[in-house]
Scaffold this motif. Structure first.
Motif, mmCIF file in Angstrom:
data_model
loop_
_atom_site.group_PDB
_atom_site.id
_atom_site.type_symbol
_atom_site.label_atom_id
_atom_site.label_comp_id
_atom_site.label_asym_id
_atom_site.label_seq_id
_atom_site.Cartn_x
_atom_site.Cartn_y
_atom_site.Cartn_z
ATOM 1 N N UNK A 1 11.279 -75.813 0.930
ATOM 2 C CA UNK A 1 9.969 -75.520 1.537
ATOM 3 C C UNK A 1 8.792 -76.137 0.906
ATOM 4 N N UNK A 2 8.748 -76.342 -0.604
ATOM 5 C CA UNK A 2 7.817 -76.927 -1.272
ATOM 6 C C UNK A 2 7.783 -78.120 -0.893
ATOM 7 N N UNK A 3 8.943 -79.057 -0.879
ATOM 8 C CA UNK A 3 8.813 -80.617 -0.763
ATOM 9 C C UNK A 3 8.431 -80.812 0.780
ATOM 10 N N UNK A 4 8.786 -79.734 1.801
ATOM 11 C CA UNK A 4 8.109 -80.140 3.090
ATOM 12 C C UNK A 4 6.626 -79.740 3.286
ATOM 13 N N UNK A 5 6.098 -78.774 2.524
ATOM 14 C CA UNK A 5 4.688 -78.546 2.200
ATOM 15 C C UNK A 5 4.035 -79.621 1.463
ATOM 16 N N UNK A 6 4.636 -80.131 0.816
ATOM 17 C CA UNK A 6 4.060 -81.576 0.000
ATOM 18 C C UNK A 6 4.031 -82.786 1.293
ATOM 19 N N UNK A 7 4.926 -82.770 2.019
ATOM 20 C CA UNK A 7 5.131 -83.888 2.979
ATOM 21 C C UNK A 7 4.014 -83.448 4.140
ATOM 22 N N UNK A 8 3.709 -81.944 4.435
ATOM 23 C CA UNK A 8 2.606 -82.105 5.344
ATOM 24 C C UNK A 8 1.225 -82.308 4.817
ATOM 25 N N UNK A 9 1.106 -81.989 3.537
ATOM 26 C CA UNK A 9 -0.171 -82.101 2.950
ATOM 27 C C UNK A 9 -0.369 -83.772 2.582
ATOM 28 N N UNK A 10 0.802 -84.404 2.574
ATOM 29 C CA UNK A 10 0.362 -85.902 2.531
ATOM 30 C C UNK A 10 -0.034 -86.356 3.850
#
Length: 194
Positions: free
Chosen positions: A173-182
């Motif tokens: 979930x954190x990696x996905x959130x990072x990708x969305x933020x990018x």
């Protein structure tokens, strides 16, 4: 009914006040579950996303606002639901997933709080949780301010993120959130470099 009325009132006030310009509204699908993820620079962000999206949006709001009966009732009628900040609120997670399962639109600010500098900050894992645990189309959104009277404010909606590659490789979930933020950062940078 109240949502439509409130949206109209806010629209006629904020559009001229901040000379709002919207780019990419056509990237938001007309039907099916949608997760709109935006950067967070002002308390006005939820209403601004609400009036610039072609679809009705449900937002999380801090739980304290629902403690007053009148305000809590009003917020519920304009599609807000409570979240306890600073901890994993299972009720809020369930409510968010239910909204998406019913084919609605959920609006999130992955940073969880406003950026005091206007710069895009670190996301919490929540946005990644909803993106991975639902079938929603994930739309990144960049709000480019500042919020100053009669100065232009730009809202950019990007193309849906290709979720298949993330869902198939067991992204956290954190990696996905990072990708969305990018993706949100990219929208902001691409617009400012034009």
């Amino acid at each position: 009914m109240l949502y439509k009325f409130a949206r109209f009132v806010v629209l006629i006030i904020l559009y001229p006040l901040y000379r709002i310009k919207v780019i990419g509204k056509e990237n938001i699908p007309n039907k099916g579950p949608v997760l709109i993820c935006s950067n967070h620079i002002s308390n006005f962000d939820p209403p601004v996303v609400g009036i610039t999206s072609p679809r009705d949006i449900y937002f999380m709001a801090k739980g304290e606002l629902f403690e007053k009966k009148f305000l809590g009732g009003l917020l519920t009628r304009i599609h807000a639901f409570p979240v306890k900040r600073g901890l994993a609120d299972r009720n809020a997670l369930r409510n968010g997933l239910k909204i998406l399962e019913e084919g609605n639109t959920l609006g999130l600010f992955p940073e969880g709080t406003r950026s005091k500098t206007g710069e895009i900050g670190e996301p919490l894992a929540g946005a990644g949780f909803f993106a991975l645990r639902s079938e929603a189309e994930v739309i990144p959104c960049a709000i480019i301010g500042p919020y100053k009277k009669f100065k232009p404010l730009t809202v950019i909606y990007g193309k849906p993120i290709n979720m298949e590659k993330y869902r198939s490789k067991k992204t956290s979930a954190k990696e996905m959130a990072d990708a969305i933020m990018q993706e949100i950062k990219n929208l902001k940078e691409n617009y400012q470099n034009q």
